[in-house]
Structures are given as structure tokens and as C-alpha cells.
Motif scaffolding. Structure first.
Motif, PDB file in Angstrom:
ATOM      1  N   PRO A 196      -9.623  -2.252   1.176  1.00 42.10           N
ATOM      2  CA  PRO A 196      -9.465  -1.495   2.432  1.00 42.10           C
ATOM      3  C   PRO A 196     -10.450  -1.966   3.501  1.00 42.10           C
ATOM      4  CG  PRO A 196      -9.470  -0.006   0.557  1.00 42.10           C
ATOM      5  CD  PRO A 196      -9.860  -1.349   0.022  1.00 42.10           C
ATOM      6  N   PHE A 231       0.846  -1.206   0.000  1.00 40.29           N
ATOM      7  CA  PHE A 231       0.000   0.000   0.000  1.00 40.29           C
ATOM      8  C   PHE A 231       0.880   1.255   0.000  1.00 40.29           C
ATOM      9  CE2 PHE A 231      -3.482  -2.733   1.971  1.00 40.29           C
ATOM     10  CZ  PHE A 231      -4.430  -2.516   0.980  1.00 40.29           C
ATOM     11  N   ALA A 262      -1.337  -3.844  -3.163  1.00 33.58           N
ATOM     12  CA  ALA A 262      -1.935  -2.517  -2.949  1.00 33.58           C
ATOM     13  C   ALA A 262      -3.318  -2.425  -3.584  1.00 33.58           C
ATOM     14  CB  ALA A 262      -1.033  -1.417  -3.505  1.00 33.58           C
ATOM     15  N   LYS A 263      -3.702  -3.435  -4.342  1.00 36.41           N
ATOM     16  CA  LYS A 263      -5.054  -3.480  -4.902  1.00 36.41           C
ATOM     17  C   LYS A 263      -6.055  -4.059  -3.895  1.00 36.41           C
ATOM     18  CE  LYS A 263      -3.814  -5.798  -8.939  1.00 36.41           C
ATOM     19  NZ  LYS A 263      -4.229  -6.395 -10.225  1.00 36.41           N
ATOM     20  N   VAL A 288      -9.182   4.034  12.322  1.00 32.70           N
ATOM     21  CA  VAL A 288      -9.656   3.190  11.216  1.00 32.70           C
ATOM     22  C   VAL A 288     -10.100   4.030  10.014  1.00 32.70           C
ATOM     23  CG1 VAL A 288     -11.343   1.423  10.545  1.00 32.70           C
ATOM     24  CG2 VAL A 288     -10.234   1.294  12.775  1.00 32.70           C
ATOM     25  N   LEU A 333       2.456   6.749  -6.788  1.00 32.40           N
ATOM     26  CA  LEU A 333       1.355   7.587  -7.310  1.00 32.40           C
ATOM     27  C   LEU A 333       1.585   9.061  -6.990  1.00 32.40           C
ATOM     28  CD1 LEU A 333      -1.715   5.371  -6.382  1.00 32.40           C
ATOM     29  CD2 LEU A 333      -0.990   5.978  -8.706  1.00 32.40           C
ATOM     30  N   PHE A 357       1.444   5.536   8.318  1.00 29.02           N
ATOM     31  CA  PHE A 357       0.534   4.416   8.526  1.00 29.02           C
ATOM     32  C   PHE A 357       0.727   3.794   9.909  1.00 29.02           C
ATOM     33  CE2 PHE A 357      -1.527   0.299   7.906  1.00 29.02           C
ATOM     34  CZ  PHE A 357      -2.725   0.730   7.344  1.00 29.02           C
ATOM     35  N   LEU A 406       1.303   4.193  -2.914  1.00 34.65           N
ATOM     36  CA  LEU A 406       1.082   5.620  -2.653  1.00 34.65           C
ATOM     37  C   LEU A 406       2.297   6.455  -3.011  1.00 34.65           C
ATOM     38  CD1 LEU A 406      -0.865   6.019   0.694  1.00 34.65           C
ATOM     39  CD2 LEU A 406      -1.514   6.760  -1.600  1.00 34.65           C
ATOM     40  N   SER A 422      -7.056   4.871   8.118  1.00 36.52           N
ATOM     41  CA  SER A 422      -6.512   3.625   7.598  1.00 36.52           C
ATOM     42  C   SER A 422      -7.231   3.278   6.293  1.00 36.52           C
ATOM     43  CB  SER A 422      -6.687   2.524   8.652  1.00 36.52           C
ATOM     44  OG  SER A 422      -6.336   1.271   8.156  1.00 36.52           O
ATOM     45  N   LEU A 423      -8.557   3.342   6.310  1.00 38.19           N
ATOM     46  CA  LEU A 423      -9.348   3.099   5.094  1.00 38.19           C
ATOM     47  C   LEU A 423      -8.958   4.092   3.998  1.00 38.19           C
ATOM     48  CD1 LEU A 423     -12.880   2.517   6.664  1.00 38.19           C
ATOM     49  CD2 LEU A 423     -11.662   0.906   5.182  1.00 38.19           C
ATOM     50  N   ALA A 480      -8.476  -2.852   6.888  1.00 34.24           N
ATOM     51  CA  ALA A 480      -8.431  -1.874   7.991  1.00 34.24           C
ATOM     52  C   ALA A 480      -8.731  -2.552   9.333  1.00 34.24           C
ATOM     53  CB  ALA A 480      -9.382  -0.707   7.713  1.00 34.24           C
ATOM     54  N   PHE A 526      -6.157   5.812   3.548  1.00 30.65           N
ATOM     55  CA  PHE A 526      -4.801   5.526   3.062  1.00 30.65           C
ATOM     56  C   PHE A 526      -4.848   4.419   2.005  1.00 30.65           C
ATOM     57  CE2 PHE A 526      -0.621   3.499   3.388  1.00 30.65           C
ATOM     58  CZ  PHE A 526       0.263   4.522   3.702  1.00 30.65           C
ATOM     59  N   MET A 527      -5.561   3.344   2.333  1.00 29.04           N
ATOM     60  CA  MET A 527      -5.603   2.205   1.406  1.00 29.04           C
ATOM     61  C   MET A 527      -6.427   2.513   0.164  1.00 29.04           C
ATOM     62  SD  MET A 527      -5.694  -1.095   3.897  1.00 29.04           S
ATOM     63  CE  MET A 527      -6.562  -0.491   5.337  1.00 29.04           C
ATOM     64  N   LYS A 528      -7.500   3.300   0.331  1.00 30.05           N
ATOM     65  CA  LYS A 528      -8.298   3.667  -0.854  1.00 30.05           C
ATOM     66  C   LYS A 528      -7.462   4.487  -1.832  1.00 30.05           C
ATOM     67  CE  LYS A 528     -12.836   3.596   1.305  1.00 30.05           C
ATOM     68  NZ  LYS A 528     -13.750   4.457   2.087  1.00 30.05           N
ATOM     69  N   ARG A 529      -6.633   5.379  -1.295  1.00 34.46           N
ATOM     70  CA  ARG A 529      -5.765   6.169  -2.187  1.00 34.46           C
ATOM     71  C   ARG A 529      -4.768   5.243  -2.900  1.00 34.46           C
ATOM     72  NH1 ARG A 529      -3.340   9.829   2.026  1.00 34.46           N
ATOM     73  NH2 ARG A 529      -1.794  10.355   0.432  1.00 34.46           N
ATOM     74  N   ALA A 530      -4.254   4.258  -2.173  1.00 35.42           N
ATOM     75  CA  ALA A 530      -3.295   3.326  -2.781  1.00 35.42           C
ATOM     76  C   ALA A 530      -3.967   2.448  -3.838  1.00 35.42           C
ATOM     77  CB  ALA A 530      -2.646   2.451  -1.711  1.00 35.42           C
ATOM     78  N   ASN A 531      -5.244   2.149  -3.629  1.00 35.67           N
ATOM     79  CA  ASN A 531      -5.991   1.302  -4.586  1.00 35.67           C
ATOM     80  C   ASN A 531      -5.980   1.846  -6.015  1.00 35.67           C
ATOM     81  OD1 ASN A 531      -8.835  -0.070  -2.652  1.00 35.67           O
ATOM     82  ND2 ASN A 531      -6.714  -0.717  -2.778  1.00 35.67           N
TER      83      ASN A 531
END
Lengths: 285, 285
Positions: free
Chosen positions: A225, A190, A221-222, B262, A197, B253, A194, B265-266, A229, B268-273
Motif C-alpha cells: 500500500p 485489490f 492484492a498482496k 491517500v 474476503l 476506490f 476485498l 487509499s492506504l 497509494a 483499502f489496500m491494507k485490508r486487501a493485503n
């Protein structure tokens, strides 16, 4: 025999698909908070029918909790309250400590088996499920001595039938090891996603210049979440330690690079190369 | 036509194997500091003959430098000194800035093409070479306007013939991007391998508990230290920046996990997705 799959995603769906192969007349009931996922699971032939949780539990010989781990914490006590005598509930969550603690004193604790299949992909939902996900992989069962022998016999038989190898440990051991061999890999991916990106605003550049090594390192990283989380949160002490150790090694290496210290750079990588032995074993497995 | 491959490893060997498919009567001369690698390359049919560098250069239409980047720095000026009129030297190094700078004022600069194929595996040596490594991948050529049109025509034709797509940029752009899309992935994998090895003294535990996600994230930790140490050193300013940015995201993180936050945390991972879009493109390529 009726099995309910609660949370019909990658893991629950793949478990059902593998079992249907071995037990063509087993009946599968799906329970899912998402109506769309329920319909997809029906259309894919993962489950025969959709039911609300209480009705599904009432009809089941086995209830499989395959939701994100925060939802497992919400559902498990209720399921244990409502579970018919002689029936079993198993969870497939990626954390085991909090889940086992939560029901440790529950009057029906013996009807619960705490399990975790060491398998997954970066994809989620019923569409991602496939019958080959679990066969050949390892299953960890925690607090085995707290489960009823019949419940254990059922769960262990089913997972062995689909070709999994069983391992046993305490929830504490499980959560400690998982922080290193799974949770940390996900966080590293993850964060790497980031970083790239943020720096490479033009996605086309990453696309043109990245090789397969980049893809394989960043693939996780896909991941979902919503699934991860609550895992990181439930296992936060171990995850924080693992992350701290990882950051230390990265800072060490940054220092080595800044110092133009090629000798220690070589040394660092040679020590890491030892992982080849383990990875070659995993790939052959 | 005679092509010399200097450093007959994964990259040089795979280039020769792919070319032999297209040009069955081309003659390949191997130059390698390791007598064993030379013999292996002969036995595998990568090269027809082994020669010392000066003799190989004297007979070649094209000299391919496919050694670690520190050795490219050592060899390139000498090869340019000795190169016959009308012949060309191309390097395949993973850094471009220092290499291009070094020969920028060389009287024979125009006979040099600075190239980098975006392809590799975690394995090295002639045994790891395979003809499918380069076809379908991208090749970056730097400082294209400093190369002679005939030298460019030869190099570009050969790489296009084996199915590569060509991109052009400055050495500075190349080194900056590579720090993020390649060098950083390797360091993250080396450090992850070390972290897990340090914590899990019993390799059997990693073996039993790790899933395919772990293997794919750590795979690059098997890479050759001899190849990578000089790359990180030559590109140290960019690598240090990339590593610093990566460590910042990991520390962010860790803070999120320690704070039981949380929501972030969500987030952070959504941006990485977002990286999914890029990775799906790379995998389809």
C-alpha cells in the motif's frame, strides 16, 4: 565508480544485484529510511556501505532513486541541488508526469534521467530483490531530450548492460498507458481480494475452493500500500478514467448476466479473447 | 473396466491421462461432438476409441460428463435413462445447483455423482489436457447422500487415486462460493482485457509496456466463451451478487482516488493485503 541506491527495496535492490554481476568492482552505497532495510541490504550483499543521503550523493557518480513516488518528489530537488558536477540522478518511479514537471526548470535538470522499468512482483523490501528481475524486461525513459548526453549514456549503458530493452516517450504518454497496463490491474486485484474476503469470512473456505486462476488474478492484492497509494494519487486523472471504463464494462456484463443474454455474454468474452495474442507475446518475451 | 469421457477437453482429457498412469489397462472411450477433438484425443493417447454416446454409455462402468455445463444439462437425463445397472455417471461441471435439481427426482438418481474439480487453466480442448492438472488439487462432491454407496466408492477412489483431496457440500453452497472464488475472477479478467484493448488500440503498446503483473491479472481473459457463458448463466443470481459487490468496491476506490484521499487509499489496500495469507497457502498447496 560509486552508485547510491536510495530506497533499497525490490527494484533498487534488484538493479544493484544485476549490476554487481556485470561490474564486480563497482561500489554500491545504500540509503534507506529504515535501519532494518539497510542492515538487510548489507547482509544480502546488495550494498557495500550505508550512508546518510547528503554524504552518499557527494560521493556518487550515479544516484538511483528507488523509493515510493511521493518520496521521489520530496528527494529529487534536493539531490539535484547537491549533486556533484558530472554526476547523474535517475529515478525508477511508476509515475513520470509530476516528477518530470517538478524539476523541469531546475538549473541541474540535465543531470536527471526519468526512467521506469516495466518489472515488479507483489513483494517488497530488500529481501524480495533478485538479480533476474530486470534482465529481459523493458525500460521506459521520458523526456530524453532534457537529459545531458553523458548522463543518458551512463544510464542507458547500465540498463542495457543488464539486458533491458529501452523505449522513449513523454511523461504524459507514460502515465496514460501505465494507468491501463499496470495501475488498473493492481486496483482490480485489490478490489477482488476485498470482495472475496468480505463475503468469505472463513478463510479456510477460500483456501479449499480457490484454484490457481483465482491466485493469479488476485496476486497483485498482496502489493505494498505504501508504494501504490502515492502512484494512484499522482496519476489520479488517468487512473480515474481507466477505473471508470473498467466499471462500465463490468456493469455491462452484470446487465448481460441479469438479462440471461447468453448471446451477448459470448460476444463480450470473444472480444476479450483478443488479448490472448498480446499475452502470448508477453509470456514468450 | 471401461470409462467414457464425454467432452474430451482440458478437464476430461486431464482426468483420463492421470488415470491411465495409475491404471494402465483401463479402457477409455471418447465421445465428442467435434470430430477434430476426437481425432486429437486419439492421437494424444487420451482415449482408445471414439463412439457415439449411446454405444459408449452401454459399455461403460463409468461415464464422465466433462462438457460445458449447458450440454451437461442436455445429456445427463438421457445418460441416466440409458445407464446399465451398476454403472455410474459423474459430471465435472463448474455449477452444481441446476444440474442436481434437474435429476433430483430421476429414478436412477443414485447412479449419479455430482463433482467439481477445483482446477483449470485458461486453455481448452484435448491439446490443453495434461496429466498433472488434477493431482494435488481439491474435488468437491455435492449431495453425497443422494448417490449410491458403490457409485460414490468408485468415483471417490478414482479421484483419490490421482491425488485429489475430497470436500463435500450442498449444490447451493458450492454455487455461492464458486461465484466468489472462481466466476468473479474470470469476469474481472474478461472486463480488464476489454478495457485495455479498447483504450490501447495499438497492441504493440500493451506488449511493450505491460509487465508480468498485467499478464497474471488478465490471463483468465483467454478462457473459452463457450464454456463460461453457460456457467455464468446457470449461476446468475450468485454471479450478479458477486459482481455487484465487486463494482461497489471499485466505485469506492474511484471515489478515494478522485478525492485524493491517500489515508483511505492506504486503508483499502491494507485490508486487501490480508489475502496474502490465503494466497501463500494456495501456492504452497
Amino acid at each position: 565508480m560509486t552508485i547510491s541506491i536510495v530506497g533499497i527495496g525490490l527494484l533498487g535492490g534488484s538493479f544493484a544485484l544485476a549490476l554487481r554481476d556485470k561490474y564486480p568492482r563497482m561500489r554500491f552505497v545504500g540509503v534507506d529510511a529504515s535501519a532494518v532495510n539497510g542492515q538487510l541490504a548489507l547482509a544480502k550483499g546488495i550494498v557495500d556501505e550505508l550512508l546518510p543521503l547528503p554524504e552518499a550523493v557527494a560521493q556518487s557518480t550515479l544516484v538511483v532513486l528507488a523509493t515510493p513516488v511521493n518520496v521521489i518528489l520530496d528527494l529529487l530537488p534536493t539531490v539535484l541541488d547537491q549533486l556533484p558536477a558530472g554526476a547523474t540522478v535517475v529515478d525508477l518511479g511508476s509515475t513520470k508526469g509530476l516528477i518530470c514537471d517538478l524539476v523541469d526548470a531546475h538549473p541541474n535538470r540535465a543531470q536527471f534521467v526519468a526512467a521506469h522499468p516495466m518489472a515488479g512482483t507483489e513483494n517488497s523490501g530488500p529481501g524480495a530483490a533478485f538479480r533476474e528481475l530486470l534482465p529481459g524486461k523493458n525500460l521506459i525513459i521520458c523526456d530524453r531530450d532534457k537529459s545531458d548526453p553523458d548522463s543518458l549514456a551512463l544510464v542507458e549503458s547500465l540498463f542495457r548492460d543488464i539486458g533491458m530493452k529501452l523505449f522513449f516517450m513523454t511523461p504524459q504518454e507514460h502515465d496514460l498507458h501505465l494507468a491501463y497496463v499496470s495501475h488498473l490491474s493492481h486496483i482490480s486485484a485489490f478490489a477482488l481480494g476485498l470482495t472475496v474476503l468480505e463475503k468469505e469470512k472463513d478463510e479456510q473456505t477460500i483456501f479449499d475452493m480457490a484454484s490457481t486462476g483465482f491466485s493469479s488474478t488476485v496476486r497483485l492484492a498482496k502489493s505494498s500500500p505504501q508504494m501504490w497509494a502515492p502512484i494512484f494519487d499522482q496519476n489520479r486523472a488517468n487512473v480515474s478514467d481507466a477505473l471508470g471504463a473498467y466499471i462500465d464494462f463490468l456493469q455491462q456484463f452484470k446487465q448481460i448476466v441479469d438479462n440471461q443474454d447468453v448471446t451477448n455474454s459470448l460476444e463480450f468474452m470473444k472480444r476479450a479473447n483478443v488479448i490472448r495474442r498480446v499475452l502470448d507475446g508477453i509470456e514468450k518475451r
